[in-house]
Structure formats: structure tokens, C-alpha cells
Scaffold this active site. Structure first.
Site, PDB file in Angstrom:
ATOM      1  N   HIS A  50     -33.572   1.575 -54.613  1.00 41.64           N
ATOM      2  CA  HIS A  50     -32.834   1.812 -55.852  1.00 41.64           C
ATOM      3  C   HIS A  50     -33.809   1.944 -56.992  1.00 41.64           C
ATOM      4  CE1 HIS A  50     -28.749   1.191 -57.856  1.00 41.64           C
ATOM      5  NE2 HIS A  50     -28.645   2.163 -56.985  1.00 41.64           N
ATOM      6  N   HIS A  59     -29.139 -10.269 -60.145  1.00 36.32           N
ATOM      7  CA  HIS A  59     -29.641  -9.279 -59.182  1.00 36.32           C
ATOM      8  C   HIS A  59     -28.990  -9.568 -57.821  1.00 36.32           C
ATOM      9  CE1 HIS A  59     -32.267  -6.207 -57.832  1.00 36.32           C
ATOM     10  NE2 HIS A  59     -33.450  -6.737 -58.057  1.00 36.32           N
ATOM     11  N   HIS A  79     -23.502  -2.527 -64.087  1.00 35.05           N
ATOM     12  CA  HIS A  79     -24.799  -2.095 -63.562  1.00 35.05           C
ATOM     13  C   HIS A  79     -25.562  -1.355 -64.653  1.00 35.05           C
ATOM     14  CE1 HIS A  79     -27.869  -0.480 -60.971  1.00 35.05           C
ATOM     15  NE2 HIS A  79     -27.458  -1.313 -60.038  1.00 35.05           N
ATOM     16  N   ASP A 128     -22.637  -5.306 -54.723  1.00 34.00           N
ATOM     17  CA  ASP A 128     -22.557  -6.675 -54.204  1.00 34.00           C
ATOM     18  C   ASP A 128     -21.130  -7.203 -54.040  1.00 34.00           C
ATOM     19  OD1 ASP A 128     -25.335  -7.057 -54.018  1.00 34.00           O
ATOM     20  OD2 ASP A 128     -25.442  -7.317 -56.187  1.00 34.00           O
TER      21      ASP A 128
END
Ligand code: COA
Length: 375
Positions: free
Chosen positions: A186, A221, A260, A311
Site C-alpha cells: 500500500h 494502523h 483512510h 480492517d
């Protein structure tokens, strides 16, 4: 321009600090790894092949894949130094700490003699075998849990099947593979950036990987997946979820698994993993869990215009695989490993020390000396 006049960019948001050919995030073509769109890779490739793609820049042919997997399988046999280090940890150790200790011990057992792209790929493949094995060893030797036996076959177990067997009871290696592909790379996310900063000092690969593990551990994170499960399970029904999220937002709390830095209109990985979450919930007749998750998703959109990130639904998938939630971030780390290795290789090729500046706002000598003299 004087140093004091240079602009400060909090969180380095929008700052481009290097070029990369590994992955591209947040552009109109969606998430791509080495030119391949994520959805195509998820549909057509195994995680083993995607790991090779990220590390070598091309998809492997049969011989290359066999050789790569032979090296991965070799890494699953842990060195005594690694077993002693992990075996001496207390039961309360978090799996991310297990990986920190394990990777450090692995670097002592098999030091990288002279850092290069070749040694990074070689050691990287070994680590793809070793990291899941470290978690399995911890579960077995420290927590006293029984691991399922390796299925018989001519070929080594895939990385996804091995990881799943080391941390949980599930057998859906294809779904585990899809989740690991989603985590593959990413661009300059915080842990990869930390890895590159570390690698830029010409340090060995193990130290650079450890820097990434330490950074991924944070709640903003990788640990967001563990926290997402806590959140979803904390609500007994749909109404609770709706009111609970609103209350948390009033209290200015951050909702794990949402938002994000790079995706303001949705994380493309979330939809892929959500499909698996729905399928697994239906198979196990526990759709209530997913309905609660969807109420959280709808409330977050209505209140904040924020979307779930990778997530959020991964937490449900891993939970349904029978994985203890403390292992979620460690699985993220396994998924992210090929990307980290690819970035270490790029950084080694660039061979430039990453060393930004800070603007000094502390005391001046005349103030300090004045104060000291008056004491
Ligand atoms: N819950 C509630 N509000 C959120 C939020 C969340 N998960 N994510 C962002 N916001 C809000 C902030 O409060 C802020 O609102 P404000 O402008 O009214 O103060 C705004 O959205 C911008 O947030 P900010 O934290 O500055 O954005 P960022 O780009 O720096 O942060 C994250 C990105 C990922 C750190 C952030 O979205 C977050 O903390 N998410 C939860 C943790 C998480 O899931 N991390 C995994 C990421 S893959």
C-alpha cells in the site's frame, strides 16, 4: 529559503518522498500491484504468486513458483535460537511482540552478511515461512494449544493455508489468501515508510522488517482490525450499535476500521473482504454479526461520510476462522511482508539516507543560561 520559512506538512499528508514501482494507491485505476489491478489478482492468483509478484516484479512461472515455495517451506523449520527466544515469552505476550522477538532472533540465527536485493528476496521468502511458524510455535509451546497437522501432499502448503493452520481452526485457505493479497502492499503507509527509513541507513533486512512490525502495531494502523472486532462484539443488537456509534462520535472517539488517509470515497479492499464476510456468516448462520457491522457502516456514513477500511470486515472474517483477535495484526504483518521486502529492495537501489528536518521551537541559549544563572 531559510530553514525557518520552509512549510511544515503535518503527517506528511500529500508529500511525495520517493518513486515506487511496487503499488499504486488511490488513483482512478484503483489499487494496483506492479501494474495488476487488485480485483484481477484476487480473482486469478494465489497469495503465493502475488507475494512473488511484489518481490520480483513479475508473476512466477511454474519453476519459479516451485523454487520460491521451496524456500518459503524451508523457513517454516525454526532455528533453536528462535524457538528458545519465543519459548521463553510469557503467555500474555501479544503476537506482534512474538514477531518482533522472532524476527530479531531469526536475524541472529541467520544474519544477512551483505545486504543486497538478492539477499532481501532470499531472506524474505524464508521469513514468509518463518513468521506464521513463529506464531504457531508460540501458540503451541507457550499457550499449550494444539495445532492441526499439515495435510499430506507433494507440494508445500500454500502461505495462506499454513498461516491459517498456525493461528486458527478455519480451513478456507482461499479466503485467507484473498485477505493476505489485500494486505500485500500500500505504497508509503506508515509501516512501509518506517521500513524504508530504516533500510535507508543500509541496515540488515531483519532490522528494517522489525521497524515495520513496530509501526504496524498501532491502533491507527494494523491494530484497527483487533479493535474493530471489539467494537462489533460490544453491541448486542442493531439498535445498540446505532446508538452506541452515535454516542462515541459525540464523545469525539475514533471508530476503528473507518476512514483512510488515501481513500476518501471508500477502500477498494473492503468490498472484497466484505463478500467473504457475508459468505462465511451465511455458512455459519450467524448473520446477526454482519448486520451489526452494517449498521455501524451506515451510521458512520450518515454521520461522518466515512467508509470502512480494509480492517473492518477482515475482523469478522478472521473471527469466523476461529482466530483469537490478538493474532489479527500479526496476520496483517504476514500479508504486508512481500510489499515491505519490495520496498527494502527499492530503497537499497536508491541508496539515499532518509533524513528530513524539524523546525526548532524550543528554548534559546540566552533563556536557558539566564534561568540556570538565576538558580
Ligand atoms: N472515526 C471517527 N472520526 C474519524 C475517523 C474514525 N475512524 N477517521 C477520521 N475521522 C474524522 C476525524 O475525527 C476528523 O474529523 P474532524 O475534521 O471533524 O476533526 C476527520 O475525520 C479527518 O481525520 P484524520 O484523523 O485527520 O484523517 P487522517 O487521514 O489523518 O486519518 C486514519 C486516517 C486512518 C488515521 C483515521 O481515519 C483513523 O484514525 N481511523 C481509525 C483507525 C483505523 O481504522 N486505522 C486503520 C487504517 S487502514
Amino acid at each position: 529559503m531559510k530553514k525557518t520559512e520552509l512549510p511544515i506538512v503535518p503527517g506528511l499528508e500529500g508529500v511525495v518522498v520517493c518513486e515506487t514501482a511496487v503499488s499504486c494507491v488511490g488513483h482512478e485505476k484503483g489499487l494496483i500491484y506492479r501494474g495488476f489491478p487488485l480485483d484481477k489478482l484476487v480473482r486469478d492468483c494465489s497469495y503465493d504468486q502475488v507475494a512473488y509478484l511484489l518481490m520480483y516484479g513479475k508473476l512466477p512461472d511454474d519453476t519459479e513458483e516451485r523454487e520460491f515455495m521451496r524456500r518459503v517451506a524451508g523457513g517454516r523449520k525454526l532455528h533453536t535460537i528462535v524457538k528458545q527466544a519465543i519459548g521463553s515469552l510469557p503467555r500474555t505476550t501479544h503476537p506482534m511482540d512474538v514477531l518482533k522477538v522472532g524476527v530479531t532472533a531469526q536475524g541472529i540465527a541467520f544474519p544477512e552478511q551483505s545486504p543486497s536485493a538478492r539477499s532481501a528476496r532470499k531472506i524474505g521468502a524464508t521469513l514468509l515461512g518463518a513468521l506464521p511458524a513463529m506464531l504457531g510455535f508460540f501458540r503451541n509451546a507457550v499457550l499449550g494449544e494444539l495445532l492441526r497437522k499439515e495435510p499430506k501432499g507433494d507440494k508445500p502448503e500454500s502461505i495462506a493455508a499454513h498461516a491459517l493452520r498456525m493461528v486458527g481452526e478455519g480451513t478456507d485457505a482461499a479466503a485467507m489468501g484473498r485477505s493476505l493479497i489485500g494486505y500485500g502492499d500500500h505504497d508509503l503507509n506508515a509501516s512501509t515508510f518506517a521500513t524504508r527509513v530504516c533500510a535507508s541507513t543500509r541496515v540488515d533486512i531483519y532490522s528494517a522488517i522489525c521497524a515495520g512490525i513496530c509501526t504496524l502495531y498501532g491502533p491507527l494502523h494494523g491494530k484497527a482490525s483487533e479493535d474493530s472486532l471489539d467494537l462489533i462484539l460490544s453491541f448486542g443488537n442493531l439498535a445498540d450499535a446505532f446508538i452506541g456509534i452515535q454516542n462515541m462520535l459525540v464523545q469525539k472517539k475514533k471508530i476503528p476500521g473507518f476512514g483512510h488517509r488515501m481513500y476518501k470515497h471508500g477502500d477498494p479492499r473492503s468490498g472484497i473482504i466484505k463478500k467473504d464476510a457475508w459468505r462465511l456468516c451465511r455458512e455459519r448462520s450467524c448473520t446477526e454479526l454482519l448486520k451489526i457491522a452494517e449498521v455501524i457502516e451506515m451510521t458512520m456514513f450518515a454521520e461522518k461520510h466515512l467508509y470502512p477500511n480494509v480492517d473492518f470486515y477482515t475482523a469478522i472474517v478472521y473471527h469466523l476462522f476461529g482466530i483469537d483477535q490478538h493474532f489479527f495484526t500479526a496476520l496483517f504483518e504476514i500479508g504486508r511482508l512481500p510489499g515491505a521486502i519490495a520496498h527494502i529492495i527499492e530503497q537499497r537501489e536508491l541508496d539515499t539516507l532518509i533524513r528530513p528536518m524539524a523546525r526548532y521551537i524550543g528554548s534559546q541559549p540566552d533563556e536557558v543560561l539566564h534561568d540556570t544563572n538565576s538558580v
